[in-house]
Enzyme design. Structure first.
Site, PDB file in Angstrom:
ATOM      1  CG  ASN A 102      -1.737   1.229   1.388  1.00  0.00           C
ATOM      2  OD1 ASN A 102      -2.398   1.641   0.421  1.00  0.00           O
ATOM      3  ND2 ASN A 102      -1.761   1.856   2.566  1.00  0.00           N
ATOM      4  CG  HIS A 104      -0.298   6.048   4.705  1.00  0.00           C
ATOM      5  ND1 HIS A 104      -1.677   6.152   4.799  1.00  0.00           N
ATOM      6  CD2 HIS A 104       0.200   6.791   5.727  1.00  0.00           C
ATOM      7  CE1 HIS A 104      -1.983   6.916   5.833  1.00  0.00           C
ATOM      8  NE2 HIS A 104      -0.868   7.317   6.407  1.00  0.00           N
ATOM      9  CB  SER A 131       5.321   4.990   4.106  1.00  0.00           C
ATOM     10  OG  SER A 131       5.782   5.997   4.974  1.00  0.00           O
ATOM     11  CG  ASP A 140      -2.525   3.412   6.798  1.00  0.00           C
ATOM     12  OD1 ASP A 140      -2.596   2.845   5.696  1.00  0.00           O
ATOM     13  OD2 ASP A 140      -3.263   4.348   7.135  1.00  0.00           O
TER      14      ASP A 140
HETATM   15  C1  GRF Z   1      -2.295   8.851  -2.676  1.00  0.00           C
HETATM   16  O1  GRF Z   1      -1.974  10.066  -2.082  1.00  0.00           O
HETATM   17  C2  GRF Z   1      -1.888   7.699  -1.808  1.00  0.00           C
HETATM   18  O2  GRF Z   1      -0.747   7.963  -1.049  1.00  0.00           O
HETATM   19  C3  GRF Z   1      -3.081   7.567  -0.888  1.00  0.00           C
HETATM   20  O3  GRF Z   1      -4.188   7.832  -1.697  1.00  0.00           O
HETATM   21  C4  GRF Z   1      -3.803   8.663  -2.778  1.00  0.00           C
HETATM   22  C5  GRF Z   1      -4.209   7.978  -4.026  1.00  0.00           C
HETATM   23  O4  GRF Z   1      -4.034   8.834  -5.124  1.00  0.00           O
HETATM   24  N1  GRF Z   1      -3.135   6.280  -0.262  1.00  0.00           N
HETATM   25  P1  GRF Z   1      -4.306   8.307  -6.591  1.00  0.00           P
HETATM   26  O5  GRF Z   1      -5.736   7.759  -6.619  1.00  0.00           O
HETATM   27  O6  GRF Z   1      -3.303   7.238  -6.902  1.00  0.00           O
HETATM   28  O7  GRF Z   1      -4.164   9.510  -7.460  1.00  0.00           O
END
Ligand code: GRF
Length: 223
Positions: A102, A104, A131, A140
Site C-alpha cells: 500500500n 500511504h 511510505s 497502515d
Molecule cells: C495517494 O496520495 C496515496 O498515497 C493515498 O491515496 C492517494 C491515491 O491517489 N493512499 P491516486 O488515486 O493514486 O491519485
C-alpha cells in the site's frame, strides 16, 4: 491493483511500465466505487476492471471474501493498493501476506489513517513524506518498505503539500514494485528482507532511486 479514486499512482505505474522500467503485467484494476477515475484509466489502457459495491454485501467480511476470490481468479500474484479506502479483513488477506503493498501519504509510523498532510502541518513537522508498506490487518501498520521525504516549506498548506508530495509518490511506488517483481524484496510475515539482508530501516527514495538508509558510522572503540 485496487483504487477508490483518482488513479494517479496507477498512471505512474503504467508510465513506468511503458518506459520499460517495471517488469509486471497488470491483470486487474478493482474498486469499491464504480465511478472511480482509476477504472477509466485502466479501461483506456486495456486492463480488465472490477467494480464491487460494498452495499450489495451483507457485511464487510462478505465483501472482502468475494473481492479476494476474484483477485485470485484473475491470476494476480501481487496486489497494490493506492488510495483504496477500505480496511481489509485480516482472515481474507492472510493468504496474500507479503504480496500486498500500500502507498500511504505520511512518514509511517506517523499519521496512520486520514488527513495526513493536515496532521503533519498541525504538528509543525520539518518534513513530510510517503511510505510504501506491506499490508496487514492493522490499518497502515505493516512493515514499511520504503519512504520518500520532502521538507515542509513556509508556504505549504494542506493542498500544496499534497501536490508537492504526489510526484514523489509516483516515483516511489513503481520503484518498490520493481524490487518486488525482481525478487529483491521479500516478506514472509516475519522480518522483511532486501537483497537477502534484513531490512532494518525503510529504503529511501533519492536522486538515483531507492537506497538503504545510511547508518551512522560506529563510534571508534577506545584503546
Ligand atoms: C495517494 O496520495 C496515496 O498515497 C493515498 O491515496 C492517494 C491515491 O491517489 N493512499 P491516486 O488515486 O493514486 O491519485
Amino acid at each position: 491493483m485496487l483504487a477508490s479514486g483518482r488513479g494517479s499512482n496507477l498512471a505512474a505505474l503504467l508510465e513506468a511500465r511503458a518506459r520499460g522500467e517495471l517488469p509486471v503485467e497488470f491483470v486487474l484494476v478493482g474498486s469499491d466505487k464504480a465511478s472511480a477515475p482509476a477504472l477509466r484509466l485502466a479501461e483506456a489502457a486495456g486492463i480488465p476492471t472490477l467494480a464491487l459495491d460494498p452495499r450489495s454485501y451483507p457485511d464487510r467480511r462478505a465483501f472482502d471474501v468475494d473481492l479476494f476470490a476474484r483477485l485470485k481468479a484473475s491470476g494476480a500474484e501481487w496486489l497494490v493498493l493506492a488510495g483504496f479506502m477500505r480496511v481489509l479483513d485480516g482472515e481474507a488477506l492472510r493468504p496474500w501476506v507479503g504480496r500486498i503493498i500500500n502507498i500511504h501519504p505520511s512518514l509511517l509510523p506517523k499519521y496512520r489513517g486520514l488527513h495526513t498532510h493536515r496532521r503533519a502541518l498541525e504538528a509543525c513537522d520539518a518534513e513530510h513524506g510517503a511510505s510504501v508498506h506491506f499490508v496487514t490487518a492493522e490499518l497502515d501498520g505493516g512493515p514499511v518498505i520504503a519512504q520518500a521525504c520532502l521538507p515542509i516549506e513556509p508556504g505549504d498548506d494542506e493542498e500544496r503539500l499534497a501536490q508537492r508530495l504526489l510526484p514523489l509518490e509516483h516515483r516511489l511506488l513503481p520503484a518498490v514494485l520493481r524490487l518486488l517483481a525482481e525478487g529483491r524484496l521479500q516478506w514472509d510475515g516475519r522480518a522483511p528482507r532486501f537483497d537477502g539482508e534484513l531490512l532494518v530501516a525503510p529504503l529511501r527514495l533519492g536522486d538515483h532511486g531507492l537506497q538503504p538508509q545510511q547508518r551512522p558510522a560506529p563510534a571508534p572503540s577506545s584503546p
